[in-house]
Motif scaffolding. Structure first.
Motif, PDB file in Angstrom:
ATOM      1  N   VAL A  24       6.955   7.675   6.566  1.00  0.00           N
ATOM      2  CA  VAL A  24       5.527   7.487   6.808  1.00  0.00           C
ATOM      3  C   VAL A  24       5.244   6.021   7.110  1.00  0.00           C
ATOM      4  O   VAL A  24       6.092   5.154   6.881  1.00  0.00           O
ATOM      5  CB  VAL A  24       4.676   7.936   5.589  1.00  0.00           C
ATOM      6  N   ARG A  25       4.055   5.776   7.615  1.00  0.00           N
ATOM      7  CA  ARG A  25       3.531   4.414   7.746  1.00  0.00           C
ATOM      8  C   ARG A  25       2.284   4.339   6.891  1.00  0.00           C
ATOM      9  O   ARG A  25       1.448   5.236   6.925  1.00  0.00           O
ATOM     10  CB  ARG A  25       3.149   4.098   9.188  1.00  0.00           C
ATOM     11  N   LEU A  26       2.165   3.254   6.149  1.00  0.00           N
ATOM     12  CA  LEU A  26       0.982   3.008   5.340  1.00  0.00           C
ATOM     13  C   LEU A  26       0.229   1.839   5.942  1.00  0.00           C
ATOM     14  O   LEU A  26       0.845   0.841   6.304  1.00  0.00           O
ATOM     15  CB  LEU A  26       1.367   2.674   3.902  1.00  0.00           C
ATOM     16  N   LYS A  27      -1.073   1.960   6.029  1.00  0.00           N
ATOM     17  CA  LYS A  27      -1.889   0.838   6.470  1.00  0.00           C
ATOM     18  C   LYS A  27      -2.728   0.391   5.288  1.00  0.00           C
ATOM     19  O   LYS A  27      -3.494   1.160   4.721  1.00  0.00           O
ATOM     20  CB  LYS A  27      -2.797   1.228   7.638  1.00  0.00           C
ATOM     21  N   ILE A  28      -2.542  -0.883   4.929  1.00  0.00           N
ATOM     22  CA  ILE A  28      -3.296  -1.495   3.845  1.00  0.00           C
ATOM     23  C   ILE A  28      -3.879  -2.769   4.417  1.00  0.00           C
ATOM     24  O   ILE A  28      -3.144  -3.669   4.816  1.00  0.00           O
ATOM     25  CB  ILE A  28      -2.394  -1.789   2.627  1.00  0.00           C
ATOM     26  N   GLY A  29      -5.211  -2.828   4.509  1.00  0.00           N
ATOM     27  CA  GLY A  29      -5.853  -3.935   5.209  1.00  0.00           C
ATOM     28  C   GLY A  29      -5.506  -3.839   6.680  1.00  0.00           C
ATOM     29  O   GLY A  29      -5.687  -2.788   7.305  1.00  0.00           O
ATOM     30  N   ASP A  30      -4.954  -4.908   7.255  1.00  0.00           N
ATOM     31  CA  ASP A  30      -4.540  -4.909   8.656  1.00  0.00           C
ATOM     32  C   ASP A  30      -3.027  -4.816   8.807  1.00  0.00           C
ATOM     33  O   ASP A  30      -2.495  -5.022   9.889  1.00  0.00           O
ATOM     34  CB  ASP A  30      -5.038  -6.185   9.349  1.00  0.00           C
ATOM     35  N   ILE A  77      -6.181   3.390   1.258  1.00  0.00           N
ATOM     36  CA  ILE A  77      -5.160   3.129   2.270  1.00  0.00           C
ATOM     37  C   ILE A  77      -5.195   4.265   3.295  1.00  0.00           C
ATOM     38  O   ILE A  77      -5.901   5.250   3.116  1.00  0.00           O
ATOM     39  CB  ILE A  77      -3.740   3.006   1.670  1.00  0.00           C
ATOM     40  N   TRP A  78      -4.402   4.096   4.336  1.00  0.00           N
ATOM     41  CA  TRP A  78      -4.259   5.121   5.359  1.00  0.00           C
ATOM     42  C   TRP A  78      -2.790   5.479   5.442  1.00  0.00           C
ATOM     43  O   TRP A  78      -1.925   4.611   5.396  1.00  0.00           O
ATOM     44  CB  TRP A  78      -4.770   4.608   6.697  1.00  0.00           C
ATOM     45  N   VAL A  79      -2.500   6.766   5.562  1.00  0.00           N
ATOM     46  CA  VAL A  79      -1.135   7.266   5.634  1.00  0.00           C
ATOM     47  C   VAL A  79      -0.946   7.953   6.982  1.00  0.00           C
ATOM     48  O   VAL A  79      -1.723   8.835   7.341  1.00  0.00           O
ATOM     49  CB  VAL A  79      -0.842   8.279   4.495  1.00  0.00           C
ATOM     50  N   GLU A  80       0.092   7.529   7.711  1.00  0.00           N
ATOM     51  CA  GLU A  80       0.434   8.155   8.995  1.00  0.00           C
ATOM     52  C   GLU A  80       1.723   8.952   8.819  1.00  0.00           C
ATOM     53  O   GLU A  80       2.720   8.431   8.319  1.00  0.00           O
ATOM     54  CB  GLU A  80       0.644   7.088  10.071  1.00  0.00           C
ATOM     55  N   THR A  81       1.674  10.223   9.226  1.00  0.00           N
ATOM     56  CA  THR A  81       2.849  11.087   9.165  1.00  0.00           C
ATOM     57  C   THR A  81       3.235  11.527  10.572  1.00  0.00           C
ATOM     58  O   THR A  81       2.464  11.365  11.516  1.00  0.00           O
ATOM     59  CB  THR A  81       2.578  12.340   8.302  1.00  0.00           C
ATOM     60  N   TYR A  93       3.110  -0.732   6.748  1.00  0.00           N
ATOM     61  CA  TYR A  93       4.339  -0.718   5.964  1.00  0.00           C
ATOM     62  C   TYR A  93       5.066   0.592   6.245  1.00  0.00           C
ATOM     63  O   TYR A  93       4.487   1.663   6.079  1.00  0.00           O
ATOM     64  CB  TYR A  93       4.028  -0.816   4.466  1.00  0.00           C
ATOM     65  N   GLU A  94       6.315   0.504   6.678  1.00  0.00           N
ATOM     66  CA  GLU A  94       7.117   1.699   6.893  1.00  0.00           C
ATOM     67  C   GLU A  94       7.795   2.059   5.572  1.00  0.00           C
ATOM     68  O   GLU A  94       8.530   1.251   5.003  1.00  0.00           O
ATOM     69  CB  GLU A  94       8.142   1.466   8.001  1.00  0.00           C
ATOM     70  N   ARG A  95       7.511   3.264   5.098  1.00  0.00           N
ATOM     71  CA  ARG A  95       8.003   3.697   3.790  1.00  0.00           C
ATOM     72  C   ARG A  95       8.520   5.132   3.872  1.00  0.00           C
ATOM     73  O   ARG A  95       8.367   5.804   4.883  1.00  0.00           O
ATOM     74  CB  ARG A  95       6.876   3.636   2.739  1.00  0.00           C
ATOM     75  N   ARG A  96       9.086   5.594   2.778  1.00  0.00           N
ATOM     76  CA  ARG A  96       9.519   6.984   2.656  1.00  0.00           C
ATOM     77  C   ARG A  96       8.728   7.583   1.488  1.00  0.00           C
ATOM     78  O   ARG A  96       8.789   7.077   0.368  1.00  0.00           O
ATOM     79  CB  ARG A  96      11.014   7.057   2.387  1.00  0.00           C
ATOM     80  N   PHE A 140       2.932  11.148  -4.688  1.00  0.00           N
ATOM     81  CA  PHE A 140       4.034  10.684  -3.855  1.00  0.00           C
ATOM     82  C   PHE A 140       4.318   9.229  -4.189  1.00  0.00           C
ATOM     83  O   PHE A 140       3.402   8.409  -4.245  1.00  0.00           O
ATOM     84  CB  PHE A 140       3.670  10.779  -2.369  1.00  0.00           C
ATOM     85  N   ARG A 141       5.587   8.907  -4.422  1.00  0.00           N
ATOM     86  CA  ARG A 141       6.039   7.522  -4.571  1.00  0.00           C
ATOM     87  C   ARG A 141       6.437   7.054  -3.170  1.00  0.00           C
ATOM     88  O   ARG A 141       6.997   7.811  -2.389  1.00  0.00           O
ATOM     89  CB  ARG A 141       7.229   7.458  -5.527  1.00  0.00           C
ATOM     90  N   THR A 142       6.147   5.802  -2.851  1.00  0.00           N
ATOM     91  CA  THR A 142       6.487   5.279  -1.529  1.00  0.00           C
ATOM     92  C   THR A 142       7.672   4.329  -1.663  1.00  0.00           C
ATOM     93  O   THR A 142       7.517   3.204  -2.094  1.00  0.00           O
ATOM     94  CB  THR A 142       5.276   4.586  -0.871  1.00  0.00           C
ATOM     95  N   ASP A 143       8.835   4.814  -1.295  1.00  0.00           N
ATOM     96  CA  ASP A 143      10.077   4.045  -1.388  1.00  0.00           C
ATOM     97  C   ASP A 143      10.353   3.308  -0.082  1.00  0.00           C
ATOM     98  O   ASP A 143       9.858   3.708   0.976  1.00  0.00           O
ATOM     99  CB  ASP A 143      11.254   4.982  -1.672  1.00  0.00           C
TER     100      ASP A 143
END
Length: 148
Positions: free
Chosen positions: A103-109, A56-60, A112-115, A143-146
């Motif tokens: 954070v934002r997670l990118k999975i595929g295209d 995945i990709w994580v944006e901070t 997902y906005e998460r904490r 890190f857990r993504t809530d």
């Protein structure tokens, strides 16, 4: 000479603003900026589509406003999505998460906005790492993504 300096300053300002708004995806070891994709508008996500370990990709968010994104792996345990970080003390993205956990997670295209919540209790982190196949905890944070 003043004209050249003015042009250089203008180019730097344009490059800075472009870095804030134009997506530039990370590639393995090279970080990126903003992630592009379709934003999923859901607080609760069924992560059952995830394989054992999924890239995945994580944006901070950075203090200088240019998003910082990285490539990493993730896994699902008991319906929760987890992201590891090896050698976190030497990386920029966990420091960004410490300052602002959104954070934002990118999975595929999809985005997902998460904490991101760092698991600090070794008794909780150890079984999560074992579930992912990572058995050596030295230098690895989880890190857990809530939902936000």
């Amino acid at each position: 000479m003043q004209r050249v300096a003015g042009i250089l300053i203008a180019l730097l300002i344009v490059a800075y603003v472009a870095a804030i708004f134009i997506p530039f995806a990370p590639d393995e070891q090279r970080p990126g900026t903003r992630l592009a994709g379709e934003l999923v508008d859901a607080a609760e996500v069924d992560w059952s589509f995830m394989t054992e370990q999924t890239k995945i990709w994580v944006e901070t968010k950075t203090w200088y406003f240019i998003p910082h994104s990285v490539t990493t792996v993730s896994w699902v345990t008991d319906g929760e999505l987890y992201v590891p970080c090896g050698y976190c003390d030497s990386k920029r993205w966990p420091k960004n998460v410490d300052r602002d956990p959104d954070v934002r997670l990118k999975i595929g295209d999809k985005l997902y906005e998460r904490r991101a919540v760092r698991i600090t209790d070794p008794g909780e982190a150890r079984p999560l790492l074992h579930a992912s196949g990572l058995h050596d905890m030295d230098g690895i944070a989880v890190f857990r993504t809530d939902p936000r």
